[in-house]
Design a protein around this motif. Structure first.
Motif, PDB file in Angstrom:
ATOM      1  N   PRO A   1     -73.726 -99.621  99.353  1.00 37.33           N
ATOM      2  CA  PRO A   1     -72.318-100.045  99.302  1.00 37.33           C
ATOM      3  C   PRO A   1     -71.424 -98.835  99.063  1.00 37.33           C
ATOM      4  O   PRO A   1     -71.854 -97.822  98.501  1.00 37.33           O
ATOM      5  N   ALA A   2     -70.176 -98.941  99.482  1.00 38.52           N
ATOM      6  CA  ALA A   2     -69.243 -97.815  99.382  1.00 38.52           C
ATOM      7  C   ALA A   2     -69.083 -97.313  97.955  1.00 38.52           C
ATOM      8  O   ALA A   2     -68.997 -96.104  97.716  1.00 38.52           O
ATOM      9  N   ASP A   3     -69.071 -98.247  96.969  1.00 40.07           N
ATOM     10  CA  ASP A   3     -68.874 -97.796  95.594  1.00 40.07           C
ATOM     11  C   ASP A   3     -70.086 -97.019  95.078  1.00 40.07           C
ATOM     12  O   ASP A   3     -69.942 -96.084  94.281  1.00 40.07           O
ATOM     13  N   GLU A   4     -71.283 -97.354  95.572  1.00 42.38           N
ATOM     14  CA  GLU A   4     -72.470 -96.599  95.170  1.00 42.38           C
ATOM     15  C   GLU A   4     -72.500 -95.225  95.839  1.00 42.38           C
ATOM     16  O   GLU A   4     -72.963 -94.244  95.243  1.00 42.38           O
ATOM     17  N   VAL A   5     -72.034 -95.168  97.083  1.00 44.53           N
ATOM     18  CA  VAL A   5     -71.922 -93.872  97.758  1.00 44.53           C
ATOM     19  C   VAL A   5     -70.972 -92.975  96.987  1.00 44.53           C
ATOM     20  O   VAL A   5     -71.258 -91.800  96.719  1.00 44.53           O
TER      21      VAL A   5
ATOM     22  N   ALA B   1     -72.598 -91.795  93.677  1.00 51.11           N
ATOM     23  CA  ALA B   1     -73.673 -90.820  93.876  1.00 51.11           C
ATOM     24  C   ALA B   1     -73.118 -89.455  94.277  1.00 51.11           C
ATOM     25  O   ALA B   1     -73.576 -88.415  93.795  1.00 51.11           O
ATOM     26  N   LEU B   2     -72.090 -89.455  95.153  1.00 50.77           N
ATOM     27  CA  LEU B   2     -71.538 -88.181  95.620  1.00 50.77           C
ATOM     28  C   LEU B   2     -70.685 -87.504  94.554  1.00 50.77           C
ATOM     29  O   LEU B   2     -70.687 -86.270  94.437  1.00 50.77           O
ATOM     30  N   ILE B   3     -69.955 -88.281  93.788  1.00 49.30           N
ATOM     31  CA  ILE B   3     -69.183 -87.687  92.692  1.00 49.30           C
ATOM     32  C   ILE B   3     -70.128 -87.008  91.704  1.00 49.30           C
ATOM     33  O   ILE B   3     -69.865 -85.887  91.240  1.00 49.30           O
ATOM     34  N   LYS B   4     -71.224 -87.671  91.381  1.00 48.48           N
ATOM     35  CA  LYS B   4     -72.208 -87.085  90.465  1.00 48.48           C
ATOM     36  C   LYS B   4     -72.797 -85.809  91.055  1.00 48.48           C
ATOM     37  O   LYS B   4     -72.963 -84.800  90.356  1.00 48.48           O
ATOM     38  N   HIS B   5     -73.091 -85.837  92.353  1.00 46.82           N
ATOM     39  CA  HIS B   5     -73.728 -84.687  93.009  1.00 46.82           C
ATOM     40  C   HIS B   5     -72.785 -83.486  93.084  1.00 46.82           C
ATOM     41  O   HIS B   5     -73.227 -82.343  92.939  1.00 46.82           O
ATOM     42  N   PHE B   6     -71.489 -83.749  93.316  1.00 45.02           N
ATOM     43  CA  PHE B   6     -70.541 -82.655  93.522  1.00 45.02           C
ATOM     44  C   PHE B   6     -69.683 -82.352  92.282  1.00 45.02           C
ATOM     45  O   PHE B   6     -68.810 -81.495  92.349  1.00 45.02           O
TER      46      PHE B   6
ATOM     47  N   ILE C   1     -62.640 -83.146  91.071  1.00 42.64           N
ATOM     48  CA  ILE C   1     -62.484 -83.919  92.307  1.00 42.64           C
ATOM     49  C   ILE C   1     -61.193 -84.719  92.223  1.00 42.64           C
ATOM     50  O   ILE C   1     -60.973 -85.461  91.265  1.00 42.64           O
ATOM     51  N   THR C   2     -60.337 -84.582  93.229  1.00 46.75           N
ATOM     52  CA  THR C   2     -59.038 -85.257  93.203  1.00 46.75           C
ATOM     53  C   THR C   2     -59.000 -86.532  94.026  1.00 46.75           C
ATOM     54  O   THR C   2     -58.159 -87.402  93.792  1.00 46.75           O
ATOM     55  N   HIS C   3     -59.901 -86.654  95.008  1.00 49.18           N
ATOM     56  CA  HIS C   3     -59.847 -87.821  95.886  1.00 49.18           C
ATOM     57  C   HIS C   3     -61.161 -87.949  96.646  1.00 49.18           C
ATOM     58  O   HIS C   3     -61.763 -86.956  97.054  1.00 49.18           O
ATOM     59  N   VAL C   4     -61.616 -89.197  96.810  1.00 50.58           N
ATOM     60  CA  VAL C   4     -62.828 -89.472  97.582  1.00 50.58           C
ATOM     61  C   VAL C   4     -62.522 -90.577  98.583  1.00 50.58           C
ATOM     62  O   VAL C   4     -61.995 -91.630  98.211  1.00 50.58           O
ATOM     63  N   PHE C   5     -62.835 -90.325  99.846  1.00 52.46           N
ATOM     64  CA  PHE C   5     -62.632 -91.334 100.887  1.00 52.46           C
ATOM     65  C   PHE C   5     -63.965 -91.624 101.555  1.00 52.46           C
ATOM     66  O   PHE C   5     -64.561 -90.764 102.196  1.00 52.46           O
ATOM     67  N   VAL C   6     -64.451 -92.855 101.390  1.00 50.92           N
ATOM     68  CA  VAL C   6     -65.717 -93.275 101.975  1.00 50.92           C
ATOM     69  C   VAL C   6     -65.421 -94.093 103.227  1.00 50.92           C
ATOM     70  O   VAL C   6     -64.807 -95.151 103.152  1.00 50.92           O
TER      71      VAL C   6
ATOM     72  N   ASP D   1     -74.634 -77.736 101.170  1.00 46.45           N
ATOM     73  CA  ASP D   1     -75.124 -78.194 102.474  1.00 46.45           C
ATOM     74  C   ASP D   1     -76.651 -78.125 102.503  1.00 46.45           C
ATOM     75  O   ASP D   1     -77.247 -77.097 102.156  1.00 46.45           O
ATOM     76  N   GLY D   2     -77.292 -79.209 102.900  1.00 45.10           N
ATOM     77  CA  GLY D   2     -78.749 -79.242 102.946  1.00 45.10           C
ATOM     78  C   GLY D   2     -79.396 -79.724 101.664  1.00 45.10           C
ATOM     79  O   GLY D   2     -80.625 -79.865 101.610  1.00 45.10           O
ATOM     80  N   SER D   3     -78.599 -79.990 100.637  1.00 47.33           N
ATOM     81  CA  SER D   3     -79.164 -80.504  99.388  1.00 47.33           C
ATOM     82  C   SER D   3     -79.507 -81.981  99.541  1.00 47.33           C
ATOM     83  O   SER D   3     -79.189 -82.613 100.553  1.00 47.33           O
ATOM     84  N   VAL D   4     -80.159 -82.541  98.535  1.00 51.49           N
ATOM     85  CA  VAL D   4     -80.677 -83.907  98.632  1.00 51.49           C
ATOM     86  C   VAL D   4     -79.948 -84.842  97.664  1.00 51.49           C
ATOM     87  O   VAL D   4     -79.779 -84.516  96.481  1.00 51.49           O
ATOM     88  N   VAL D   5     -79.502 -85.993  98.176  1.00 53.18           N
ATOM     89  CA  VAL D   5     -78.880 -87.032  97.364  1.00 53.18           C
ATOM     90  C   VAL D   5     -79.702 -88.309  97.511  1.00 53.18           C
ATOM     91  O   VAL D   5     -79.762 -88.894  98.606  1.00 53.18           O
ATOM     92  N   ARG D   6     -80.350 -88.704  96.441  1.00 50.56           N
ATOM     93  CA  ARG D   6     -81.175 -89.918  96.420  1.00 50.56           C
ATOM     94  C   ARG D   6     -82.182 -89.954  97.578  1.00 50.56           C
ATOM     95  O   ARG D   6     -82.338 -90.956  98.269  1.00 50.56           O
ATOM     96  N   GLY D   7     -82.807 -88.816  97.803  1.00 51.47           N
ATOM     97  CA  GLY D   7     -83.854 -88.746  98.806  1.00 51.47           C
ATOM     98  C   GLY D   7     -83.377 -88.466 100.215  1.00 51.47           C
ATOM     99  O   GLY D   7     -84.204 -88.351 101.137  1.00 51.47           O
ATOM    100  N   PHE D   8     -82.104 -88.298 100.417  1.00 48.59           N
ATOM    101  CA  PHE D   8     -81.555 -88.027 101.747  1.00 48.59           C
ATOM    102  C   PHE D   8     -80.937 -86.621 101.773  1.00 48.59           C
ATOM    103  O   PHE D   8     -80.173 -86.249 100.884  1.00 48.59           O
ATOM    104  N   LYS D   9     -81.269 -85.867 102.812  1.00 49.60           N
ATOM    105  CA  LYS D   9     -80.713 -84.528 102.982  1.00 49.60           C
ATOM    106  C   LYS D   9     -79.320 -84.641 103.582  1.00 49.60           C
ATOM    107  O   LYS D   9     -79.139 -85.211 104.660  1.00 49.60           O
ATOM    108  N   ILE D  10     -78.332 -84.092 102.879  1.00 51.78           N
ATOM    109  CA  ILE D  10     -76.943 -84.233 103.321  1.00 51.78           C
ATOM    110  C   ILE D  10     -76.446 -82.992 104.071  1.00 51.78           C
ATOM    111  O   ILE D  10     -76.948 -81.885 103.880  1.00 51.78           O
ATOM    112  N   ALA D  11     -75.472 -83.222 104.932  1.00 47.68           N
ATOM    113  CA  ALA D  11     -74.799 -82.128 105.645  1.00 47.68           C
ATOM    114  C   ALA D  11     -73.378 -82.038 105.110  1.00 47.68           C
ATOM    115  O   ALA D  11     -72.656 -83.046 105.052  1.00 47.68           O
ATOM    116  N   VAL D  12     -72.960 -80.850 104.714  1.00 49.65           N
ATOM    117  CA  VAL D  12     -71.627 -80.634 104.143  1.00 49.65           C
ATOM    118  C   VAL D  12     -70.873 -79.652 105.028  1.00 49.65           C
ATOM    119  O   VAL D  12     -71.328 -78.526 105.257  1.00 49.65           O
TER     120      VAL D  12
END
Length: 258
Positions: free
Chosen positions: A152-156, A159-164, A170-175, A199-210
Motif C-alpha cells: 500500500p502507498a502508506d507502507e511504501v 519504508a522509503l522515509i526510513k531508508h532515506f 525530507i520535505t515531501h514524499v509523492f507516491v 542507488d542499488g541499495s535494498v529496501v525490504r528485499g528489493f533492489k531500488i533504482a535512484v
C-alpha cells in the motif's frame, strides 16, 4: 489529485489560502468595477504600466489589481489592461477619466463586460502556480523505483522515509501507484546527493533504482529563442496540478456565492 496517485507529505498547502480569503472578503464587502484601458505605450515594462495606471485610477476607488493583457503571439490582438476597482461609484469615476493624459498618452477607458471577470480566477491560479514553482521544499529531490509496488502507498512511504532518513531532512514524499515510482524531496542539496548514492541499495528485499527528479534547478528552460530539448515541467508542478485545479474551482464557487 489523480485517483491512482497517493500523496504523503509534510507539505500542508499554499500560503495563498489567506490571499484567496482576502480576495473573497473584499469582493463580498465592496462594490467592484472592472475597467478596460487602452492606448498606453505597449513597449513600456509591465511594472511601469501597472504603476502609472494605479496612480491614475487611485482617485476612483481602491485599486485592487491591474492586469496587463498581452498576447505575445498576436501583439495586435489584445493591447489593453484591466483595472479592478473597489468602492462605491468607482465605475462612474473611472469612465470620467476617458481621454485623459497618462504620462504622455491618452487613455481609452471602457467598462469590461461581466464575462471577463474570470481574469481574477486566472490571476489566482497564476499566483498559486508561481508560489508552488518557487517553493524551496521542492528544490532538491530524487525518484525511486524498483521497490515492492504491491505494498500500500502508506507502507511504501514509511519504508522509503526510513531508508532515506539518514540523507537529511525530507520535505515531501509523492507516491505514484500508477507510475510505480516515488519522488522524495530534501531540504538541502546534500540530502539529494546522499540519496543518489543509495542507488542499488535494498529496501525490504528489493533492489531500488535512484535517479534525479526534475526540479527548477536540474531542469531549466533554455534562453528565449533556443531549441528546447529534454525539458519537462518540474515534477512537483505535475504532482500538485490537481490541487491547484481544485483550489481555483473553490475560488470560483465562493465568488459566485458572494
Amino acid at each position: 489529485m489523480d485517483e491512482n496517485a497517493s500523496v504523503r507529505s509534510t507539505y500542508q498547502g499554499f500560503e495563498s489560502e489567506a490571499a484567496m480569503k482576502e480576495t473573497l472578503d473584499k469582493y463580498g464587502s465592496k462594490p467592484r468595477a472592472i475597467i478596460s484601458v487602452e492606448g498606453y505605450d505597449t513597449c513600456l515594462p509591465e511594472e511601469d504600466i501597472k504603476s502609472e495606471l494605479t496612480n491614475h485610477f487611485n482617485s476612483c476607488g481602491e485599486v485592487f489589481n491591474v492586469i496587463v493583457r498581452k498576447d505575445p503571439d498576436s501583439p495586435n490582438l489584445d493591447r489593453r489592461a484591466l483595472v479592478i476597482l473597489l468602492g462605491d461609484g468607482a465605475e462612474e469615476k473611472a469612465l470620467e477619466l476617458n481621454g485623459t493624459d497618462i504620462g504622455g498618452w491618452n487613455a481609452l477607458v471602457k467598462v469590461e463586460p461581466e464575462e471577463e471577470e474570470d481574469e481574477e480566477a486566472e490571476l489566482y491560479e497564476s499566483s498559486l502556480a508561481d508560489e508552488l514553482y518557487n517553493d524551496r521544499r521542492f528544490w532538491f529531490g530524487v525518484t525511486v523505483r524498483g521497490y515492492n509496488t504491491l505494498l500500500p502507498a502508506d507502507e511504501v512511504e514509511s519504508a522509503l522515509i526510513k531508508h532515506f532518513s539518514s540523507c537529511g531532512e525530507i520535505t515531501h514524499v509523492f507516491v505514484s501507484t500508477l507510475d510505480k515510482k516515488t519522488n522524495i524531496y530534501f531540504c538541502q542539496q546534500e540530502g539529494e546527493a546522499r540519496a543518489l548514492d543509495l542507488d542499488g541499495s535494498v529496501v525490504r528485499g528489493f533492489k531500488i533504482a535512484v535517479t534525479g527528479v526534475a526540479t527548477i534547478f536540474s531542469n531549466r528552460l533554455p534562453p528565449s529563442g533556443e531549441t528546447c530539448i529534454g525539458y519537462c515541467d518540474p515534477a512537483h508542478m505535475i504532482e500538485f496540478a490537481g490541487v491547484i485545479k481544485d483550489k481555483v474551482a473553490a475560488f470560483k464557487k465562493q465568488r459566485m456565492s458572494v
